[in-house]
Design an enzyme around this catalytic site. Structure first.
Site, PDB file in Angstrom:
ATOM      1  N   HIS A  82      -7.429   5.559   4.697  1.00 14.72           N
ATOM      2  CA  HIS A  82      -7.075   4.141   4.597  1.00 14.72           C
ATOM      3  C   HIS A  82      -6.695   3.610   5.966  1.00 14.72           C
ATOM      4  CE1 HIS A  82      -5.411   0.412   2.947  1.00 14.72           C
ATOM      5  NE2 HIS A  82      -4.419   0.580   3.801  1.00 14.72           N
ATOM      6  N   ASP A 161       1.112  -4.451  -7.853  1.00 19.91           N
ATOM      7  CA  ASP A 161       0.991  -4.686  -6.415  1.00 19.91           C
ATOM      8  C   ASP A 161       0.149  -5.927  -6.133  1.00 19.91           C
ATOM      9  OD1 ASP A 161       1.128  -3.891  -3.520  1.00 19.91           O
ATOM     10  OD2 ASP A 161      -1.034  -3.767  -3.822  1.00 19.91           O
ATOM     11  N   ARG A 168       3.925 -12.396  -1.991  1.00 24.10           N
ATOM     12  CA  ARG A 168       4.414 -12.149  -0.634  1.00 24.10           C
ATOM     13  C   ARG A 168       3.606 -12.943   0.385  1.00 24.10           C
ATOM     14  NH1 ARG A 168       3.344  -6.263   0.004  1.00 24.10           N
ATOM     15  NH2 ARG A 168       4.022  -6.613   2.161  1.00 24.10           N
ATOM     16  N   SER A 183       2.993  -0.869  -1.003  1.00 22.27           N
ATOM     17  CA  SER A 183       1.722  -1.485  -1.354  1.00 22.27           C
ATOM     18  C   SER A 183       0.560  -0.554  -1.006  1.00 22.27           C
ATOM     19  CB  SER A 183       1.560  -2.818  -0.617  1.00 22.27           C
ATOM     20  OG  SER A 183       0.308  -3.405  -0.887  1.00 22.27           O
ATOM     21  N   LYS A 187      -1.605   2.171  -4.011  1.00 22.83           N
ATOM     22  CA  LYS A 187      -3.062   2.156  -4.225  1.00 22.83           C
ATOM     23  C   LYS A 187      -3.666   3.533  -3.953  1.00 22.83           C
ATOM     24  CE  LYS A 187      -3.738  -1.629  -1.638  1.00 22.83           C
ATOM     25  NZ  LYS A 187      -2.535  -2.475  -1.613  1.00 22.83           N
TER      26      LYS A 187
END
Length: 442
Positions: A82, A161, A168, A183, A187
């Site tokens: 990621h 989320d 947010r 967050s 995931k």
């Protein structure tokens, strides 16, 4: 237990219990907690923070707020990667095939972009016929057969989320380290991989501008992963200038192909090889980083990584002919240079400005759900530290709309800074965080 008391407790600096966090997350996911209370709680966290235990509990609660992906039938240790996002960041599409070519399974769920340029899924959709929506059973089968699959995220993955992030985003509470960490990691945990490599971008073109805060975020995400039974490595990389040379969806696919054929930009190649090496480590393929890097480099120079990318593209319905002659598939109707105004050295390229210029061309989205133009974008001809003569191209714009082209050209001209002396060198890899150590290169 009610949301009002939980908000008040955090507002006053209190530590929330696991039960309070789970109650709140459940209410966010099922709609029982209204948006204004979610916003109030997010602002309380922004100012008061959360400790590591609270952040871990929040991450786990969000990870289980919707569907989770069962990867138990994947043969081997499934590894995910990621990035926290950056301009010209196409490392997933280089690192995944390099890792898979070494026999480590990579089941990857990615998202679409909002702002700047497209996300990984948008880039892949510039390949004619490429399917990004595959059910989990077929997803696992492809990973076992090909060792790699990159698909779009499940519609009901971490719904808490999704709701929290949307709030947010419009309440100035995005840049809270506990909320960012939970967050990202919620995931990754919901997606089911046992090994996770994180690329934490730092610099003007990244979400994290401050190096010390980036290390704090990386350490927190590694610790959360460890507590959840996952092996996590975080690599911190420079994003003061765009990564590689291409910014834009199809143009980035073309650069991925060049990189996997050993003809890529040095920074993109170096970061991709580094990330793939750590993916081999957390996937249990080798026992040390030097051995991992040697194997990844072998897969790059031999062309095994490129062949694995081709295999993945074919498996997901893509037309692999475009990988052999990308110039015949990936071209906008207009190509215009941005000339250098003087002789000198490139001392700075504002990555965020380049990303915004590319978005203006139509390569990114200003609003969710917008259609994007896969063919447009920017190719940088000069990077930081390069010399240039007056009139030589700093960049080439690929556009389909003359008005958008002129807007982007003005923005790109402002993004470059020139001087008579070359700038000081800054390392691409700024540090690495594992469960055992924190390494800082700057």
């Amino acid at each position: 237990m009610n949301a009002y008391d939980i908000i008040k407790k955090k507002r006053d600096g209190g530590e929330l219990s696991k039960e309070e966090i789970e109650f709140l997350v459940k209410g966010i996911a099922n709609g029982n907690v209204p948006d204004y209370q979610i916003a109030a709680w997010a602002m309380a966290v922004y100012f008061q923070g959360m400790n590591e235990r609270e952040t871990t509990d929040l991450t786990l609660a969000m990870a289980h707020s919707g569907d989770t992906v069962d990867l138990s039938k994947v043969q081997g240790i499934p590894v995910d990667k990621h990035s926290t996002g950056g301009v010209g960041d196409k490392t997933t599409l280089v690192a995944v095939p390099l890792t898979a070519a070494a026999g480590v399974p990579v089941p990857k769920m990615s998202g679409r972009g909002l702002g700047h340029t497209g996300g990984t899924i948008d880039k892949l959709e510039s390949i004619p016929g490429f399917k990004v929506e595959i059910d989990v059973a077929e997803f696992v089968q492809q990973v076992n057969r090909v060792k790699a699959a990159v698909i779009s995220q499940s519609g009901n993955l971490v719904p808490a989320d999704k709701k929290l992030y949307a709030i947010r985003d419009v309440t100035a509470t995005v840049d809270s380290i506990p909320l960012i960490a939970s967050s990202v990691m919620s995931k990754k945990l919901a997606a089911g991989a046992r090994g996770i490599v994180l690329d934490v971008k730092v610099g003007k073109g990244a979400f994290m501008k401050d190096l010390d805060q980036a290390f704090q975020l990386a350490q927190l995400m590694v610790d959360i992963g460890f507590k959840a039974g996952r092996e996590v490595v975080a690599v911190l990389s420079d994003m003061d200038q765009p990564l590689g040379c291409a910014v834009g969806n199809a143009l980035e696919i073309e650069e991925v192909v060049k990189t996997l054929k050993g003809e890529g930009a040095p920074d993109l190649t170096e970061l991709s090889v580094t990330l793939a090496s750590y993916m081999l480590l957390v996937g249990g393929r080798v026992g040390d980083f030097a051995s991992a890097r040697e194997l990844v480099q072998k897969n790059l120079t031999s062309g095994a990584g490129f062949e694995k990318f081709r295999e993945m593209v074919i498996a997901q319905g893509g037309d692999a002919r475009c990988l052999d002659r990308p110039q015949d598939y990936f071209r906008a109707s207009l190509q215009v240079s941005v000339p250098s105004p003087s002789d000198g050295y490139v001392t700075d390229i504002d990555a965020e400005q380049v990303g915004l210029a590319t978005m203006r061309l139509g390569a990114g989205r200003e609003r969710a759900g917008e259609r994007i133009d896969h063919s447009v974008g920017v190719v940088l001809r000069r990077k930081k530290g390069d010399s240039v003569r007056s009139g030589q191209a700093l960049a080439v714009i690929h556009a389909n709309d003359p008005y958008r082209l002129e807007t982007a050209r003005a923005m790109l001209a402002q993004a470059y800074r020139l001087d008579q002396q070359p700038p000081p060198k800054r390392p691409l890899i700024l540090g690495v965080v594992t469960q055992d150590e924190v390494i800082r290169y700057v």
